[in-house]
Write a protein that holds these residues in place. Sequence first.
Motif, PDB file in Angstrom:
ATOM      1  N   TRP A   1       0.953  -1.029   0.066  1.00 44.90           N
ATOM      2  CA  TRP A   1       0.117   0.175   0.142  1.00 44.90           C
ATOM      3  C   TRP A   1       0.969   1.212   0.007  1.00 44.90           C
ATOM      4  CZ3 TRP A   1      -3.331   2.041   4.933  1.00 44.90           C
ATOM      5  CH2 TRP A   1      -3.995   3.035   4.420  1.00 44.90           C
ATOM      6  N   CYS A   2       0.712   2.062  -1.108  1.00 43.73           N
ATOM      7  CA  CYS A   2       1.471   3.299  -1.113  1.00 43.73           C
ATOM      8  C   CYS A   2       0.302   4.464  -0.682  1.00 43.73           C
ATOM      9  CB  CYS A   2       1.801   3.721  -2.326  1.00 43.73           C
ATOM     10  SG  CYS A   2       3.013   4.891  -2.625  1.00 43.73           S
ATOM     11  N   HIS A   3       0.628   4.838   0.637  1.00 44.56           N
ATOM     12  CA  HIS A   3      -0.350   5.844   1.167  1.00 44.56           C
ATOM     13  C   HIS A   3      -0.030   7.197   0.596  1.00 44.56           C
ATOM     14  CE1 HIS A   3      -1.882   8.651   4.284  1.00 44.56           C
ATOM     15  NE2 HIS A   3      -2.797   7.664   4.500  1.00 44.56           N
ATOM     16  N   PRO A   4      -0.590   8.055   0.344  1.00 45.29           N
ATOM     17  CA  PRO A   4      -0.534   9.136  -0.397  1.00 45.29           C
ATOM     18  C   PRO A   4       0.283  10.119   0.328  1.00 45.29           C
ATOM     19  CG  PRO A   4      -2.978   9.130  -0.057  1.00 45.29           C
ATOM     20  CD  PRO A   4      -2.417   7.831   0.234  1.00 45.29           C
ATOM     21  N   GLN A   5       0.099  10.211   1.732  1.00 46.11           N
ATOM     22  CA  GLN A   5       0.878  10.898   2.618  1.00 46.11           C
ATOM     23  C   GLN A   5       2.256  10.077   3.185  1.00 46.11           C
ATOM     24  OE1 GLN A   5      -2.535  11.891   3.146  1.00 46.11           O
ATOM     25  NE2 GLN A   5      -2.084  13.290   1.667  1.00 46.11           N
ATOM     26  N   LEU A   6       1.934   8.993   3.639  1.00 45.61           N
ATOM     27  CA  LEU A   6       2.824   8.341   4.539  1.00 45.61           C
ATOM     28  C   LEU A   6       3.957   7.392   3.379  1.00 45.61           C
ATOM     29  CD1 LEU A   6       0.409   7.366   7.278  1.00 45.61           C
ATOM     30  CD2 LEU A   6       2.241   8.980   7.331  1.00 45.61           C
ATOM     31  N   GLY A   7       3.614   7.252   2.296  1.00 47.33           N
ATOM     32  CA  GLY A   7       4.314   6.414   1.310  1.00 47.33           C
ATOM     33  C   GLY A   7       4.021   4.777   1.525  1.00 47.33           C
ATOM     34  N   TRP A   8       5.177   4.098   1.359  1.00 45.23           N
ATOM     35  CA  TRP A   8       4.847   2.563   1.507  1.00 45.23           C
ATOM     36  C   TRP A   8       4.561   2.118   3.042  1.00 45.23           C
ATOM     37  CZ3 TRP A   8       3.370   0.215  -2.773  1.00 45.23           C
ATOM     38  CH2 TRP A   8       3.851   0.743  -3.856  1.00 45.23           C
ATOM     39  N   VAL A   9       3.541   1.661   3.314  1.00 40.89           N
ATOM     40  CA  VAL A   9       3.182   1.059   4.703  1.00 40.89           C
ATOM     41  C   VAL A   9       3.429  -0.491   4.483  1.00 40.89           C
ATOM     42  CG1 VAL A   9       1.631   1.200   6.501  1.00 40.89           C
ATOM     43  CG2 VAL A   9       1.535   2.865   4.672  1.00 40.89           C
ATOM     44  N   SER A  10       3.879  -0.876   5.570  1.00 36.84           N
ATOM     45  CA  SER A  10       4.032  -2.263   5.634  1.00 36.84           C
ATOM     46  C   SER A  10       2.714  -3.213   5.963  1.00 36.84           C
ATOM     47  CB  SER A  10       5.084  -2.795   6.733  1.00 36.84           C
ATOM     48  OG  SER A  10       4.969  -4.175   7.290  1.00 36.84           O
ATOM     49  N   PRO A  11       2.497  -4.213   5.253  1.00 42.21           N
ATOM     50  CA  PRO A  11       1.428  -4.925   5.380  1.00 42.21           C
ATOM     51  C   PRO A  11       1.166  -5.383   7.021  1.00 42.21           C
ATOM     52  CG  PRO A  11       2.708  -6.194   4.241  1.00 42.21           C
ATOM     53  CD  PRO A  11       3.343  -5.131   4.090  1.00 42.21           C
ATOM     54  N   GLU A  12       2.260  -5.521   7.427  1.00 44.65           N
ATOM     55  CA  GLU A  12       2.055  -6.047   8.937  1.00 44.65           C
ATOM     56  C   GLU A  12       1.398  -4.986   9.687  1.00 44.65           C
ATOM     57  OE1 GLU A  12       3.743  -8.764  10.192  1.00 44.65           O
ATOM     58  OE2 GLU A  12       5.634  -9.035   8.857  1.00 44.65           O
ATOM     59  N   GLU A  13       1.555  -3.640   9.538  1.00 43.90           N
ATOM     60  CA  GLU A  13       1.009  -2.640  10.025  1.00 43.90           C
ATOM     61  C   GLU A  13      -0.421  -2.297   9.573  1.00 43.90           C
ATOM     62  OE1 GLU A  13       3.067   1.069   9.490  1.00 43.90           O
ATOM     63  OE2 GLU A  13       2.029   1.996  11.359  1.00 43.90           O
ATOM     64  N   PHE A  14      -0.765  -2.285   8.354  1.00 45.69           N
ATOM     65  CA  PHE A  14      -2.049  -1.898   8.005  1.00 45.69           C
ATOM     66  C   PHE A  14      -2.932  -3.147   8.008  1.00 45.69           C
ATOM     67  CE2 PHE A  14      -2.504  -3.467   3.607  1.00 45.69           C
ATOM     68  CZ  PHE A  14      -1.091  -3.366   3.187  1.00 45.69           C
ATOM     69  N   ILE A  15      -2.568  -4.361   7.868  1.00 45.14           N
ATOM     70  CA  ILE A  15      -3.491  -5.425   7.986  1.00 45.14           C
ATOM     71  C   ILE A  15      -4.035  -5.662   9.231  1.00 45.14           C
ATOM     72  CG2 ILE A  15      -3.713  -8.037   8.041  1.00 45.14           C
ATOM     73  CD1 ILE A  15      -3.540  -6.997   5.082  1.00 45.14           C
ATOM     74  N   ALA A  16      -2.939  -5.243  10.223  1.00 51.56           N
ATOM     75  CA  ALA A  16      -3.661  -5.422  11.806  1.00 51.56           C
ATOM     76  C   ALA A  16      -4.717  -4.335  12.063  1.00 51.56           C
ATOM     77  CB  ALA A  16      -2.426  -5.090  12.559  1.00 51.56           C
ATOM     78  N   ILE A  17      -4.353  -2.945  11.506  1.00 48.80           N
ATOM     79  CA  ILE A  17      -5.441  -1.950  11.914  1.00 48.80           C
ATOM     80  C   ILE A  17      -6.640  -2.625  10.890  1.00 48.80           C
ATOM     81  CG2 ILE A  17      -6.248   0.189  11.246  1.00 48.80           C
ATOM     82  CD1 ILE A  17      -3.059   0.951  11.323  1.00 48.80           C
ATOM     83  N   ALA A  18      -6.689  -3.035   9.750  1.00 44.74           N
ATOM     84  CA  ALA A  18      -7.911  -3.508   9.081  1.00 44.74           C
ATOM     85  C   ALA A  18      -8.561  -4.532   9.787  1.00 44.74           C
ATOM     86  CB  ALA A  18      -7.404  -3.781   7.788  1.00 44.74           C
ATOM     87  N   GLU A  19      -7.855  -5.340  10.364  1.00 46.54           N
ATOM     88  CA  GLU A  19      -8.484  -6.306  11.294  1.00 46.54           C
ATOM     89  C   GLU A  19      -9.080  -5.914  12.457  1.00 46.54           C
ATOM     90  OE1 GLU A  19      -5.681 -10.496  10.182  1.00 46.54           O
ATOM     91  OE2 GLU A  19      -5.167  -9.222  11.946  1.00 46.54           O
ATOM     92  N   GLN A  20      -8.585  -4.947  12.967  1.00 46.18           N
ATOM     93  CA  GLN A  20      -9.075  -4.637  14.548  1.00 46.18           C
ATOM     94  C   GLN A  20     -10.373  -3.502  13.978  1.00 46.18           C
ATOM     95  OE1 GLN A  20      -5.962  -1.988  15.504  1.00 46.18           O
ATOM     96  NE2 GLN A  20      -4.707  -3.839  16.182  1.00 46.18           N
ATOM     97  N   HIS A  21     -10.724  -3.235  12.647  1.00 46.87           N
ATOM     98  CA  HIS A  21     -11.913  -2.447  12.450  1.00 46.87           C
ATOM     99  C   HIS A  21     -12.650  -3.007  11.434  1.00 46.87           C
ATOM    100  CE1 HIS A  21     -10.507   1.253  14.588  1.00 46.87           C
ATOM    101  NE2 HIS A  21      -9.203   0.562  14.284  1.00 46.87           N
ATOM    102  N   ALA A  22     -12.777  -4.341  11.254  1.00 42.56           N
ATOM    103  CA  ALA A  22     -13.283  -5.147  10.465  1.00 42.56           C
ATOM    104  C   ALA A  22     -13.362  -4.720   9.009  1.00 42.56           C
ATOM    105  CB  ALA A  22     -14.897  -5.079  10.783  1.00 42.56           C
ATOM    106  N   LEU A  23     -12.387  -4.442   8.573  1.00 41.16           N
ATOM    107  CA  LEU A  23     -12.077  -3.781   7.138  1.00 41.16           C
ATOM    108  C   LEU A  23     -11.318  -4.637   6.040  1.00 41.16           C
ATOM    109  CD1 LEU A  23     -11.265  -0.077   8.325  1.00 41.16           C
ATOM    110  CD2 LEU A  23     -13.187  -0.962   7.379  1.00 41.16           C
ATOM    111  N   MET A  24     -11.169  -6.003   6.846  1.00 41.68           N
ATOM    112  CA  MET A  24     -10.442  -6.895   5.847  1.00 41.68           C
ATOM    113  C   MET A  24     -11.215  -7.337   4.505  1.00 41.68           C
ATOM    114  SD  MET A  24      -7.481  -7.497   6.673  1.00 41.68           S
ATOM    115  CE  MET A  24      -7.198  -8.487   5.254  1.00 41.68           C
TER     116      MET A  24
END
Length: 286
Positions: free
Chosen positions: A59-82
């Motif tokens: 994932w290339c975030h428009p402001q943060l650049g490349w984000v590791s899947p380890e980081e954003f998958i965990a957030i997606a899981e916490q918010h039922a966004l998988m």
Amino acid sequence: NGYCRDKELQLESAMDARYEQLLNGLLDPRLDEQLELRFQPVVGCRALCGVGVEALLRWCHPQLGWVSPEEFIAIAEQHALMRRLTLWVIKTSFNYLQRWLRQGMCVELSMNVSMLDLESNYLLAALRAAAEHSGVPPAQVIIELTETAGVQNPVFALRQVKRIQRQGFHVALDDFGSGHAGLLQLAALPVNRVKIDRCIVKACEGSWQHQRVLIGLIEIAHQLGVDVVAEGVENAQVQALLNANGCDYVQGYFIASPLTVEEFKPWYQQQIKTHPKVRCAYKGKG
Ligand code: C2E
Ligand code: MG
Ligand code: MG
Ligand code: MG
């Protein structure tokens, strides 16, 4: 003291801000345009026969650049966004796989799903629809399951795994030997493959105790009739150890890093040129 406490609070609020930014990004309607897949080769241990690829989400975030899947998958899981991410990965992976198979390339594709994806029906429905629509035989596709905390209904999840397999897809238990993915999971889940976690593979360098554990895990998997993939193979010594102890497949920087879709085809062609024995598991039409 006061100074340290200030620093701590600053750091905390910076982390909160990043979390907030990532969460908003996951909810952004333009998210799909910021996603990409990388493909990391998986090769057979003996004679390097058989070629597979694991699709890894980027994932290339428009402001943060490349984000590791380890980081954003965990957030997606916490918010039922998988759901949205997984459906994008399925659609995109099948597109590439269909193209490769039509070009005569023999590849199997693994994709990662979250255990939380198994709590509803969309995963199975999307896999069936994608296979039907693309004409890709389900046996060319491996679903990699990573154990996570927070599964509400393990009985339903297990039933979904069985249904996915009954459709002809293969299933792998990912990150075996780490955290949640232990011997009980391996014995209880109907899987075709197990992927030994890269931490164990890494720990083998210079530790005979870890080498014994690795060898034991390979044997246990084989006892259960399950194929073994070692992840995180970074050098020739580890590759030789795995080879000598009957590991079936290897994956890691020593073989290849995750590649862009443009890089994968030349890598594949080079691979079959240097290893003419590369056999194709794919016996479908064409
Ligand atoms: P994973 O499924 O265990 O994937 C293997 C990870 O190990 C990848 O990290 C890969 O780049 C890295 N790797 C490969 N070879 C080596 C090596 O030789 N040494 C080391 N140190 N690392 C190696 P990546 O791409 O950052 O992905 C991290 C995790 O994020 C994945 O672990 C997987 O659990 C998750 N993930 C990635 N893509 C997806 C996706 O599409 N859906 C879901 N649900 N999860 C995903
Ligand atoms: Mg995986
Ligand atoms: Mg994983
Ligand atoms: Mg893994």
